[in-house]
Design a protein around this motif. Structure first.
Motif, PDB file in Angstrom:
ATOM      1  N   TRP A 113       0.866  -1.182   0.000  1.00  0.00           N
ATOM      2  CA  TRP A 113       0.000   0.000   0.000  1.00  0.00           C
ATOM      3  C   TRP A 113       0.901   1.230   0.000  1.00  0.00           C
ATOM      4  N   TRP A 130      -2.869   0.550  -4.168  1.00  0.00           N
ATOM      5  CA  TRP A 130      -2.188  -0.735  -4.210  1.00  0.00           C
ATOM      6  C   TRP A 130      -1.101  -0.727  -5.274  1.00  0.00           C
ATOM      7  N   SER A 186      -4.934  -0.704   5.560  1.00  0.00           N
ATOM      8  CA  SER A 186      -5.026   0.313   4.510  1.00  0.00           C
ATOM      9  C   SER A 186      -6.410   0.936   4.468  1.00  0.00           C
TER      10      SER A 186
END
Length: 432
Positions: free
Chosen positions: A208, A213, A247
């Motif tokens: 991340w 991503w 994340s």
């Protein structure tokens, strides 16, 4: 209050979890261990009795169970009166065991993300592919489900959350670093289930970075870290479970996972992978036998639990968190060091299993006393980390912190401000 624990699985982590539950059975009640192989469950029960781990009266019993059979799992939960289920079997079991817990009202805990046997490295975030689809069902049933509450994932999630609350105004990055500086003396072995271990590394590595991503290849990025006790160590950027919830829940733009590998491991892994021996897809031999290469490799490698008697050295796992406090840059390392030999002397385990097995039992105890009994599905970073870290300090996994003030044991209640700035509201257990 919830009582009585059913442990599903009979590997190294289940062994530790059962011992730790037995050490705390005055709070947890009866302890049941279940897996497909009854003999392995009985061996765990026997080891608890041999070491005298059980502190109070209560049942300690082994059971045979195919945990993919939801109805059989529900029946065992009900017949044992188990209100807490610790799933430390294969990650292939997660959704079946979770379904049984939702339908019986038992609290559910696991230590790793669910995996589909036919898919490797699904698109991120991984939890959204399976577990998070059952959040509404958990909430409707009032069933507590705490996902990924081993060490990594699990403790490192709590470390990240605690560091954000206690030490920073803004956090720029969390680097999770996992170094095993121990030696088991075998030519080649994995520290946990070889099938699961190899599946983590044979496809894309997801990290991340910059709020999105990023995909790379295994062993593509390496970095040297200077860590307490284990010293300067090389680790490689690796995809891992905790990134897929942190994340989403923490609002940090950069979260990465780094794992230490020796050159020998990398060489053997590369040869096996290049030959196709780490494939999860079946092949047919000249004799007409259908074989899954990865399962064959698993069958010929040592059982990770068998490594414990000769394992020496230490592990160091923690979160290096960087950000700002009062407009000044700050860097804090929150970490744990665990000794393989000490783990074996206490519960007959190596440190990799110990660091995963202790936290899930700590979480079970927090559910039992109502502190983490939230009656919905959560990941660890959504919960108040202070009671979790404090309890683990007493159970054998001591947390330390290294910052500009030095290196010290972390007392989360002394170091946490009265009103912590938090990226997301802590999930509180509902009033009873």
């Amino acid at each position: 209050m919830k009582r009585n624990v059913l442990i599903i699985g009979a590997g190294g982590v289940a062994h530790v979890a059962a011992h730790k539950c037995a050490q705390n059975n005055i709070s947890l009640g009866d302890i049941h261990v279940a897996s497909r192989t009854l003999g392995k469950c009985k061996a765990i029960v026997d080891s608890i009795r041999e070491k005298g781990s059980q502190r109070g009266s209560g049942l300690l019993k082994a059971h045979q169970l195919d945990a993919l059979d939801v109805e059989a799992t529900k029946a065992l939960i009900r017949s044992t009166g188990s209100q807490i289920v610790i799933n430390v079997g294969s990650p292939f079991l997660n959704m079946s065991v979770m379904t049984a817990c939702i339908e019986t009202g038992a609290a559910y805990l696991d230590t790793a993300i669910h995996e589909d046997p036919d898919q490797v490295c699904e698109p991120p975030p991984w939890y959204a592919n399976h577990e998070w689809k059952r959040r509404d069902a958990c909430r409707a049933a009032g069933a507590t489900a705490i996902l990924g509450v081993g060490f990594d994932p699990g403790v490192v999630n709590a470390y990240g959350r605690f560091a954000m609350d206690a030490y920073f105004d803004e956090v720029e990055s969390i680097d999770i670093i996992d170094i095993n500086a121990g030696s088991h003396g075998r030519y080649f072995a994995t520290n946990f289930d070889p099938e699961i271990n190899f599946r983590e590394f044979t496809s894309n590595v997801w990290s991340w970075e910059g709020g999105q991503w990023k995909s790379s290849r295994m062993f593509e990025h390496r970095k040297d870290w200077d860590l307490p006790v284990v010293g300067r160590s090389t680790a490689y950027l690796t995809g891992h479970d905790e990134l897929h919830s942190m994340s989403k829940n923490l609002g940090v733009p950069n979260i990465r996972f780094w794992m230490g590998f020796g050159d020998h491991y990398i060489n053997v892994f590369t040869v096996l992978n290049s030959l196709g021996l780490l494939s999860e897809k079946p092949v047919r031999t000249a004799e007409g036998l259908e074989v899954v290469p990865l399962k064959l490799v698993k069958a010929v490698l040592p059982d990770p639990a068998s490594l414990a008697p000769t394992y020496i050295g230490k592990t160091c796992i923690g979160d290096l968190v960087k950000g700002t406090k009062n407009c000044r840059p700050r860097e804090v390392l929150v970490y744990n060091v665990c000794d393989h030999k000490d783990c074996y002397e206490e519960v007959g385990s190596q440190a990799i299993s110990y660091t995963a097995g202790v936290p899930v039992v700590a979480a079970a105890m927090l559910i039992a006393n109502g502190v983490w009994d939230v009656r919905q599905m959560v990941n660890v970073e959504e919960l108040d980390p202070k009671p979790f870290i404090s309890l683990m300090n007493r159970m054998g996994l001591v947390t330390r912190v290294r910052d500009e003030q030095g290196d010290r044991v972390l007392d989360p209640y002394k170091e946490s401000p009265a009103t912590a700035r938090s990226p997301k509201q802590v999930v509180d257990a509902p009033a009873v």
